[in-house]
Design an enzyme around this catalytic site. Structure first.
Site, PDB file in Angstrom:
ATOM      1  N   ILE A 126      -1.192  -6.518   2.218  1.00 56.87           N
ATOM      2  CA  ILE A 126      -0.544  -4.536   3.162  1.00 56.87           C
ATOM      3  C   ILE A 126       0.019  -5.663   3.952  1.00 56.87           C
ATOM      4  O   ILE A 126       0.542  -4.739   4.934  1.00 56.87           O
ATOM      5  CB  ILE A 126      -1.933  -4.524   3.066  1.00 56.87           C
ATOM      6  CG1 ILE A 126      -2.557  -4.557   4.355  1.00 56.87           C
ATOM      7  CG2 ILE A 126      -3.134  -4.289   1.632  1.00 56.87           C
ATOM      8  CD1 ILE A 126      -3.808  -4.025   4.475  1.00 56.87           C
ATOM      9  N   ASP A 127       0.130  -6.735   4.922  1.00 55.74           N
ATOM     10  CA  ASP A 127       0.919  -6.886   5.880  1.00 55.74           C
ATOM     11  C   ASP A 127       1.840  -6.619   5.833  1.00 55.74           C
ATOM     12  O   ASP A 127       3.243  -6.499   7.140  1.00 55.74           O
ATOM     13  CB  ASP A 127       0.779  -7.965   6.665  1.00 55.74           C
ATOM     14  CG  ASP A 127      -1.491  -7.644   7.318  1.00 55.74           C
ATOM     15  OD1 ASP A 127      -1.633  -6.543   7.504  1.00 55.74           O
ATOM     16  OD2 ASP A 127      -2.359  -8.112   6.798  1.00 55.74           O
ATOM     17  N   ARG A 265     -10.773   8.371  22.606  1.00 54.89           N
ATOM     18  CA  ARG A 265     -10.829   7.712  21.867  1.00 54.89           C
ATOM     19  C   ARG A 265     -10.109   7.491  20.819  1.00 54.89           C
ATOM     20  O   ARG A 265      -9.244   7.456  20.529  1.00 54.89           O
ATOM     21  CB  ARG A 265     -11.881   8.651  20.995  1.00 54.89           C
ATOM     22  CG  ARG A 265     -12.736  10.225  21.953  1.00 54.89           C
ATOM     23  CD  ARG A 265     -13.708   9.027  22.156  1.00 54.89           C
ATOM     24  NE  ARG A 265     -14.451  10.364  22.555  1.00 54.89           N
ATOM     25  CZ  ARG A 265     -15.683  11.295  21.953  1.00 54.89           C
ATOM     26  NH1 ARG A 265     -15.952  11.564  21.326  1.00 54.89           N
ATOM     27  NH2 ARG A 265     -16.220  12.298  22.970  1.00 54.89           N
ATOM     28  N   HIS A 271     -10.975  -1.308   6.519  1.00 62.24           N
ATOM     29  CA  HIS A 271     -10.436  -1.946   5.348  1.00 62.24           C
ATOM     30  C   HIS A 271     -10.120  -0.638   4.219  1.00 62.24           C
ATOM     31  O   HIS A 271     -10.217  -0.786   3.548  1.00 62.24           O
ATOM     32  CB  HIS A 271     -11.649  -2.600   4.620  1.00 62.24           C
ATOM     33  CG  HIS A 271     -11.582  -3.825   5.385  1.00 62.24           C
ATOM     34  ND1 HIS A 271     -12.193  -4.519   6.777  1.00 62.24           N
ATOM     35  CD2 HIS A 271     -11.461  -5.337   4.762  1.00 62.24           C
ATOM     36  CE1 HIS A 271     -12.345  -5.906   6.478  1.00 62.24           C
ATOM     37  NE2 HIS A 271     -12.130  -6.092   5.720  1.00 62.24           N
TER      38      HIS A 271
END
Length: 341
Positions: A126-127, A265, A271
């Protein structure tokens, strides 16, 4: 001919589409027997396998994860690991392997090829940080998920006049942060390739508040402040020497709150970026990779990885594919800075 297929490393949307492409073309075009090895390289190490027929892949195109499961097993860290793999392949009469994975899985594939095992690689992460291919499947899905999250966070940030820091995956490469941040209209994007200055980030955040908008900061898990250190969830390392990163988002949110006096925040997507149904783009790319991996096996062209160049699928040497990570170039990041603040 009998061909094995395995999925190693982290799970990724589109893995099942590759498996489906391999099985369908392998059986329907070549008449091969296809064997699925379970749990990454642990499968051929231990002989944990299952036959894969057309019925087994009929409904897996849209499913996330992998029906073969995965692991971060490194056979070169197991005593006698290579000999065990060769023995299992001989016992199960497997003539070649198709290994689907990222830098670690394909690094093993390259070494096994050097040691006399016929392996063809398929790039998965996915990177999007694998060299020699323009894109890897799974990246488009991860970016789409992160972008949707950023879209949703804009509304709650505006409602409460908060700064929200969104931590996305990206250990050494900031492709997910860059693409999702641009697509989601983030106020700041921070990537591992360029250490950030906290004062500059705070300046961008304050400028956003001055315009009466709430800032969204997208930060890759491997991003570092100038002179800072990686934020670790644990000091433990996996079989490939990687530590678990995480926490930069929370650290940065606390810094912003302390320096601006504004509520801030952190949201860690984690994942969720890996899971669920792959996008249409990833399904098509993964399927094409699977079909072309079968062609490479049929040609006896081992020690290669199938790759995307432009719109074409080509073959590159595994040594080239694993030589170095593909990181975000400086000019791409500087383009994005136009929209900061």
């Amino acid at each position: 001919m009998r061909v094995g297929v395995l999925t190693g490393g982290g799970d990724c949307p589109g893995l099942n589409a590759v498996i489906r492409g391999v099985v369908r073309k392998g059986i329907e075009v070549h008449g091969w027997d296809i064997v699925g090895f379970r749990n990454g390289w642990n499968g051929p190490l231990t002989g944990d396998s299952r036959p894969l027929g057309l019925n087994d892949v009929e409904d897996i195109l849209t499913r996330g994860g992998t029906i073969l499961r995965s692991s971060r097993t490194n056979p070169y860290k197991v005593e006698g690991g290579v000999d065990k793999i060769k023995a299992v392949l001989a016992e199960q009469q497997v003539d070649a392997l198709i290994a689907i994975g990222g830098e670690d899985t394909l690094g093993v594939a390259k070494r096994l090829t050097d040691d006399g095992v016929g392996v063809v690689g398929v790039p998965k992460t996915i990177d999007n940080d694998l060299g020699a291919t323009d894109y890897t499947f799974g990246f488009d899905t991860a970016v789409s998920i992160a972008t949707e999250a950023i879209d949703r966070l804009h509304t709650t940030a505006e409602s409460h006049h908060r700064a929200l820091v969104v931590e996305v995956m990206g250990r050494h490469a900031g492709w997910i942060a860059l693409h999702s941040g641009l697509a989601g209209g983030a106020s700041v994007i921070l990537v591992p390739e360029r250490h950030f200055n906290v004062d500059q980030v705070v300046s961008w955040v304050e400028r956003r508040f001055e315009k009466e908008f709430a800032p969204i900061i997208v930060v890759a898990e491997g991003a570092l402040p100038e002179g800072g250190e990686e934020k670790l969830l644990t000091g433990e390392k996996d079989a490939f020497g990687h530590v678990r990163l995480g926490g930069i988002g929370t650290w940065l949110a606390d810094e912003i709150a302390a320096r601006t006096g504004k509520e801030s925040r952190a949201v860690v997507l984690g994942h969720v970026q890996r899971g669920g149904t792959p996008t249409a783009y990833d399904r098509v790319l993964a399927t094409r990779f699977g079909l072309n991996a079968v062609d490479a096996v049929a040609d006896g062209d081992f020690g290669v990885m199938v790759a995307l160049r432009g719109t074409d699928i080509v073959r590159v040497k595994l040594a080239e594919a694993t030589a170095e990570l593909k990181t975000v170039p400086v000019e791409r990041y500087e383009e994005a800075e136009v929209f900061f603040g």
